[in-house]
Every structure is written in C-alpha cells, then in structure tokens.
Design an enzyme around this catalytic site. Structure first.
Site, PDB file in Angstrom:
ATOM      1  N   GLU A   7      -3.152   4.275  -2.172  1.00  0.00           N
ATOM      2  CA  GLU A   7      -3.981   3.668  -1.276  1.00  0.00           C
ATOM      3  C   GLU A   7      -5.569   4.102  -0.521  1.00  0.00           C
ATOM      4  OE1 GLU A   7      -2.198   6.494   2.314  1.00  0.00           O
ATOM      5  OE2 GLU A   7      -2.633   3.897   3.247  1.00  0.00           O
ATOM      6  N   GLU A   8      -5.841   4.964  -1.521  1.00  0.00           N
ATOM      7  CA  GLU A   8      -7.630   5.546  -0.854  1.00  0.00           C
ATOM      8  C   GLU A   8      -8.411   4.263  -1.802  1.00  0.00           C
ATOM      9  OE1 GLU A   8      -5.191   8.266  -2.151  1.00  0.00           O
ATOM     10  OE2 GLU A   8      -5.181   9.276  -0.690  1.00  0.00           O
ATOM     11  N   ASP A  35       0.694  -1.390   0.046  1.00  0.00           N
ATOM     12  CA  ASP A  35       0.110   0.354  -0.185  1.00  0.00           C
ATOM     13  C   ASP A  35       1.242   1.389   0.390  1.00  0.00           C
ATOM     14  OD1 ASP A  35      -1.858   1.308   2.683  1.00  0.00           O
ATOM     15  OD2 ASP A  35      -1.756   2.175   0.715  1.00  0.00           O
TER      16      ASP A  35
HETATM   17  N1  APR Z   1      -1.275  -1.082  -8.898  1.00  0.00           N
HETATM   18  C1  APR Z   1      -0.226  -0.850  -8.999  1.00  0.00           C
HETATM   19  N2  APR Z   1       0.776   0.751  -9.279  1.00  0.00           N
HETATM   20  C2  APR Z   1      -0.360   1.624  -8.960  1.00  0.00           C
HETATM   21  C3  APR Z   1      -1.562   1.013  -8.443  1.00  0.00           C
HETATM   22  C4  APR Z   1      -2.078  -0.423  -8.277  1.00  0.00           C
HETATM   23  N3  APR Z   1      -3.295  -0.164  -7.788  1.00  0.00           N
HETATM   24  N4  APR Z   1      -2.372   2.661  -8.501  1.00  0.00           N
HETATM   25  C5  APR Z   1      -1.352   3.316  -8.856  1.00  0.00           C
HETATM   26  N5  APR Z   1       0.321   2.751  -8.819  1.00  0.00           N
HETATM   27  C6  APR Z   1       1.396   3.687  -9.455  1.00  0.00           C
HETATM   28  C7  APR Z   1       0.909   4.300 -10.425  1.00  0.00           C
HETATM   29  O1  APR Z   1       1.499   4.484 -11.120  1.00  0.00           O
HETATM   30  C8  APR Z   1       1.357   5.588  -9.068  1.00  0.00           C
HETATM   31  O2  APR Z   1       1.327   7.291  -9.826  1.00  0.00           O
HETATM   32  O3  APR Z   1       1.468   3.953  -8.443  1.00  0.00           O
HETATM   33  C9  APR Z   1       2.442   4.984  -8.963  1.00  0.00           C
HETATM   34  C10 APR Z   1       2.105   5.864  -6.999  1.00  0.00           C
HETATM   35  O4  APR Z   1       0.749   5.953  -6.789  1.00  0.00           O
HETATM   36  P1  APR Z   1       0.569   6.665  -5.105  1.00  0.00           P
HETATM   37  O5  APR Z   1      -0.636   6.579  -4.847  1.00  0.00           O
HETATM   38  O6  APR Z   1       0.292   8.436  -5.767  1.00  0.00           O
HETATM   39  O7  APR Z   1       1.848   6.778  -4.353  1.00  0.00           O
HETATM   40  P2  APR Z   1       2.773   7.764  -3.220  1.00  0.00           P
HETATM   41  O8  APR Z   1       3.369   8.525  -4.683  1.00  0.00           O
HETATM   42  O9  APR Z   1       3.159   7.092  -2.842  1.00  0.00           O
HETATM   43  O10 APR Z   1       1.712   8.674  -2.833  1.00  0.00           O
HETATM   44  C11 APR Z   1       1.212   8.503  -1.786  1.00  0.00           C
HETATM   45  O11 APR Z   1      -1.208   9.214  -2.003  1.00  0.00           O
HETATM   46  O12 APR Z   1      -2.734   7.783  -1.915  1.00  0.00           O
HETATM   47  C12 APR Z   1      -2.262   8.669  -1.777  1.00  0.00           C
HETATM   48  O13 APR Z   1      -2.753   8.644   0.977  1.00  0.00           O
HETATM   49  C13 APR Z   1      -1.695   8.492  -0.197  1.00  0.00           C
HETATM   50  O14 APR Z   1      -0.186  10.273   0.739  1.00  0.00           O
HETATM   51  C14 APR Z   1      -0.667   9.003   0.182  1.00  0.00           C
HETATM   52  C15 APR Z   1      -0.052   9.341  -0.915  1.00  0.00           C
END
Ligand code: APR
Length: 549
Positions: free
Chosen positions: A339-340, A321
C-alpha cells in the site's frame, strides 16, 4: 505465433514455450511457466477497449464535485468558487489553514501576546524565492506550528539534503521547494469549496482536480493543516490517518530518503507541468451482507501469474490496494510495503488521508484517476526510487485516468489460527465483496473489468495466501468479475491456486457450496491443528467428475 502485449493477452496461437503464457490445456507442471489460466481477452472480464462513456459529471447528495462540471464537458478544469467560508471549520468538513478560525498567538511588545491568523504566518513563512538550507525549511514549518516546535524533529530531512549532490540540493532549495510553497499558498483560490469528510457509514464521493490535489498535498508537505498533529487518544482526528508530513522528516533511513525522492519527483512534475485531470474518491459501504452459505454463484475466470505486479496490470482492471483501515498505512512513517509503495508512486492517493476516516469492516475506498509518477525497484527495505513514470493511461469523459484502485483492509491476524474461524471468514468475504462489487458506485459500470489482486492480507497481516485467494475468488464470483492474481514470485503458490481453481470449476461448485466446505474445514482445523492442508481438504470434499487434477 504472436503475442499482442498491447492488448495484454496472448493470442490463441501462442505455444506453451512462450514465456509467461501457458494455455489451460497445457501441462501446468512444465517448468518455466510464470502464468496459468485463461490467456485470452474474451475469457476474461472485458477490459474496456476504450474509456467508458460516462453520464455527465454533476454533484448530488452523495457526490461532491469540487470543479465546475460545465467546464469539464468542454475538457477544462475550473475550481468551484464558493463564499461559504463557515464550512471551512465545521466538524463535517476538512478544516482549512486559511480559515479565520485557524489562529496562533504571537508575542508583541511588553510580553503581551496577540492572536493572529495562522494563514498570515504561513504566507510570511513560505513566500520565499528560495530556501537557503533545509534548516530554513524546518524553521518555516515551525513558525506556524509553534505548539509542536519543541516536539518535531527534522534530522531525517537534513541528512537527506546532506547526502544530495550540490546540483540536486540547489534545485530543491532554489527551485522545487519555492515552487511547492507557491502552489500551497494558492489553497484559498484553488480549494474554495469545502471538502466533506468521508466519515464512517457515509457512502459519499468527492471529485476534485489533480491541481487541487497537488495544492492540498503541498500543504501537507509543509504541515499547514490545523488540528491534524495531535496523537492524543481523545484528539479530534484520532480516527483519521495523519496528513501533515512531519513524521516523514523525523528520522533518517534509506527508506525515508527513497520516499522523499519519490515525493519530490511528483512535485517536480506537477510544478513544472500541472496535470489537467480529475480524480474521484468514493467511500462505499456494504449495507446488506451476502448470505454466503446460500450463494448460487459459480467461480469466474482466473489468470494467475508469478511475475508482474498489480500496478503494472492492463488499464481497466480494478486494482486492489492491500490497505490499512487508516488508508495509506505507514506511507508518511516507516511503512513501505504494497500500500505505501502504491501511495508513493501514485501520490494523489495520499490526499485521501486528509478526509477518509478509518474504514469499518463493511467499507472500502475506491479511487479513480490517480496518476502514476514514478518507477521503482525493490520492496520494503530494498525499495528504491528509479525514475519518472510517464502515465499514458487514457482518460474517461470526466477527464480521469482509467485507473481504478480499491483500498480494502484485510484483518491483521496475530494468531494465524483465527483466520479460519467463520466469523473472520465472513468479515473477509464481505470486505472483499464490498471492494469488488459495483454497488453504490457513482458510475454503475456497465462493463465489469477483471480484478487485479494478489496476496491480500498475507504479508504484514500474516494471512494464509491459499485461503485468501479463495476468499477473493468467492467475492469476485459474487461480484461477477474475473480475477488476475499475482503471486509476487511464488510459482508454487501460482500452481496451487490455478489447480484448485480448475478443480472447483470442473466440479461446478457454487460459492455457497465452497463456503460450506470452508466452514467444515474451520471446525476440523480448529479442532485438530492447522496441519490438514486446506486445498487437500477441499479436493476431498468436492466431487470432481473428471477425476483428480
Ligand atoms: N503486486 C502484487 N503483489 C504484491 C505487490 C504488488 N505490487 N506488493 C506486494 N505484493 C504481495 C507480497 O507477496 C506481499 O507479501 O502482497 C503481499 C501482501 O502485501 P502487504 O502490503 O504486506 O499486505 P497486507 O498483508 O495486507 O498488509 C497490509 O501493510 O502496507 C501495509 O498499510 C498496509 O497496514 C497495511 C498492511
């Protein structure tokens, strides 16, 4: 040629033309590949062919079990009954709305006011055969949240109801909401064992039933949890995520509407047919950081895929996550990325917000058993709830689905150059290792399934995907686990990571040697500019006996 997708891996005889599978010996540059790297089960972390046999479930100093473990052995789920009501209001436990300490003043005759039990007001407000309108729901919630009645807005909720068909609206008002309210009011009976707060530095696990979770989430939906609404910097729960759903109801947007559809899908299923399993939430703390520059570990196996999503991975993998330090991030607000979305389609994850304090740099949260209830399409603004998802994942002997999710929060780089600094490299390595290692788990996994991950920290948090991929490969190597990496549609990134991994494996470099090359890059890149390509720099700094890939 056969591809037994049920095992999740292509058979040996698969040809390179088979969509989605390319054997390492194939030319990775052939067009159309969407997956590179090891393609057989025996080359990967051995996903458990069947749910692992666990030791008997029992409470301990670092494991709170909220159900009768003797009943679990018989395949039954019975909430633990305890009389120690005092713990329902202690600072180390979740403050329950039915505690006698949860009080609210009520006007009486002659302008007097008297303090009464908030739980009495909650029961009176929610004990309904039906809600006439969404305004009815708003008024009920405000009845026992009078301190916020003038602050909270419900226009988003009302507009969501307005756009429903008559049938949908009547189902929500006449069936689902009363069913959720009935479930919420069972809180004293179902959650009669105080729930400890998973505070920072407290390596502790909580195992509870899916029914207890559903009851807690119903209370969160109706905003009954006391002391959880203040946003003041000095408020008692300032270092905890919010749990009451009030923010979700405030402003209408398509995102908010799709979130409500996903949440109502969950409540519709659990009020019709309550699941009979357990879920474990475990806070893990990495107390001994790894001396990365001296690590002798070699890189493990890797499969990179530009197609697919982490949550659709085979059962048994450890699914990452991409978390916020406040687990769940903006799930009850406007956030709607990895995550959401995961917290919405596996809503039992949301209850972690009730008791999980902000994650420190050396901590992670592991959730085992969270069930998936929804299918979705799109992402972020294009996220759409599609339909109910029937989760057929097998259960282990603790009656938990074999779905293990680890919340690890990457750093949010406002200045992208910072991520190459050694201090931040160390932080990200230790965070990932904390999540990937099995140290401190309530069940020391004998098998070490592969890690299903992707562009961790490279979306909202603006990280460099090539660097983050290496960091995760290094942490996984240290944890002796293979990696399945999803590039989320980026085929160029898939090729780059796969080729880099092959160069590093053929060069037989250790994690320590790679760390030292990254440290050298850190000095160089910060010295000149970020222009020098990281992977080119690494290639030129590791001898590859079989020549350049
Ligand atoms: N499976 C695989 N890869 C994914 C998926 C999935 N289901 N969903 C998204 N991705 C890839 C996309 O390329 C995305 O740009 O992961 C990348 C990073 O996703 P983010 O959610 O933006 O993660 P991060 O950059 O770590 O940001 C985390 O975002 O969701 C909120 O609560 C979380 O505050 C935290 C922040």
């Amino acid at each position: 040629m056969s591809t037994d997708r049920s095992k999740g891996w292509a058979e040996e005889s698969v040809s390179a033309t088979q969509p989605g599978w390319v054997l390492p010996s194939e030319n990775p540059h052939s067009s159309g590949e969407t997956s590179l790297g090891a393609a057989r089960q025996e080359e990967f972390g051995k996903p458990a062919p069947r749910p692992p046999q666990l030791p008997p479930l029992k409470p301990s100093a670092n494991h709170t079990v909220c159900v009768e473990e003797s009943a679990v052995r018989l395949g039954k789920v019975v909430p633990v009954q305890t009389a120690n009501a005092a713990e329902f209001w202690k600072s180390d436990y979740v403050k329950m709305p039915f505690s006698n300490h949860s009080r609210q003043t009520r006007p009486t005759y002659f302008m007097h006011r008297v303090e009464v039990s908030r739980w009495m007001i909650i029961k009176a407000a929610l004990n309904k055969d039906r809600f006439e309108t969404s305004k009815d729901l708003e008024n009920a919630i405000k009845e026992y949240n009078q301190k916020y009645a003038h602050l909270w807005r419900f226009s988003g909720l009302h507009k969501h109801f307005d756009q429903l068909s008559d049938g949908e609206r009547q189902y929500l008002l006449g069936t689902l909401l009363p069913g959720m309210a009935k479930l919420a009011l069972q809180l004293p009976k179902l959650c009669s064992k105080p729930i400890p707060l998973l505070k920072q530095s407290k390596a502790h696990a909580i195992t509870m039933s899916q029914e207890q979770i559903a009851c807690l989430l119903a209370n969160a939906f109706f905003c009954t949890f006391p002391h959880r609404n203040s946003t003041q910097p000095n408020s008692e729960y300032r270092s905890f995520p919010d749990i009451n759903f009030s923010r979700l109801f405030a402003n209408f947007s398509q995102r908010m509407s799709e979130k409500l559809k996903t949440i109502f899908c969950y409540f519709s299923k659990v009020t019709e047919n309550m699941p009979k399993g357990l879920v474990t939430f475990q806070r893990c703390c990495l107390n001994d950081s790894v001396v990365w520059r001296r690590s002798p570990c070699k890189l493990t196996q890797l499969r990179v895929s530009s197609e697919g999503r982490i949550e659709e991975e085979e059962q048994g993998e450890l699914q990452v996550d991409f978390a916020s330090p406040m687990v769940g991030g903006g799930v009850l607000g406007s956030g709607l990325v990895q995550e959401e979305i995961r917290f919405l389609i596996n809503p039992e994850l949301i209850v972690a917000r009730l008791f999980t304090e902000k994650l420190a740099d050396n901590e992670c949260l592991v959730i085992t058993g969270a069930q998936r209830y929804s299918e979705y399409g799109g992402y972020s603004d294009s996220y759409r709830w599609l339909r109910y998802h029937n989760d057929e994942t097998p259960r282990d002997s603790w009656l938990r689905l074999c779905t293990e999710i680890v919340a690890i929060d990457a750093l949010n780089f406002r200045n992208p150059m910072d991520q190459y600094k050694i201090c931040y490299l160390d932080r990200e390595l230790n965070k990932a290792y904390c999540g990937f290692s099995t140290v401190d788990r309530v069940v020391l996994a004998r098998h070490r399934p592969a890690i299903a991950t992707g562009n961790w920290g490279c979306g909202a948090f603006k990280g460099d995907a090539k660097l983050k991929a290496l960091i995760q490969l290094m942490a996984a190597a240290q944890a002796q686990r293979d990696v399945v990496y999803f590039t989320f549609g980026d085929t160029a990134l898939m090729r780059s990571i796969s080729e880099m991994h092959q160069v590093l494996q053929r060069s037989n470099v250790t994690v320590g040697q790679l760390y030292n090359v990254l440290a050298k890059y850190s000095r160089t890149a910060l010295g000149v500019s970020m222009g020098s390509d990281l992977y080119e720099f690494i290639r030129s700094n590791v001898a590859c006996p079989k020549g350049r890939i």
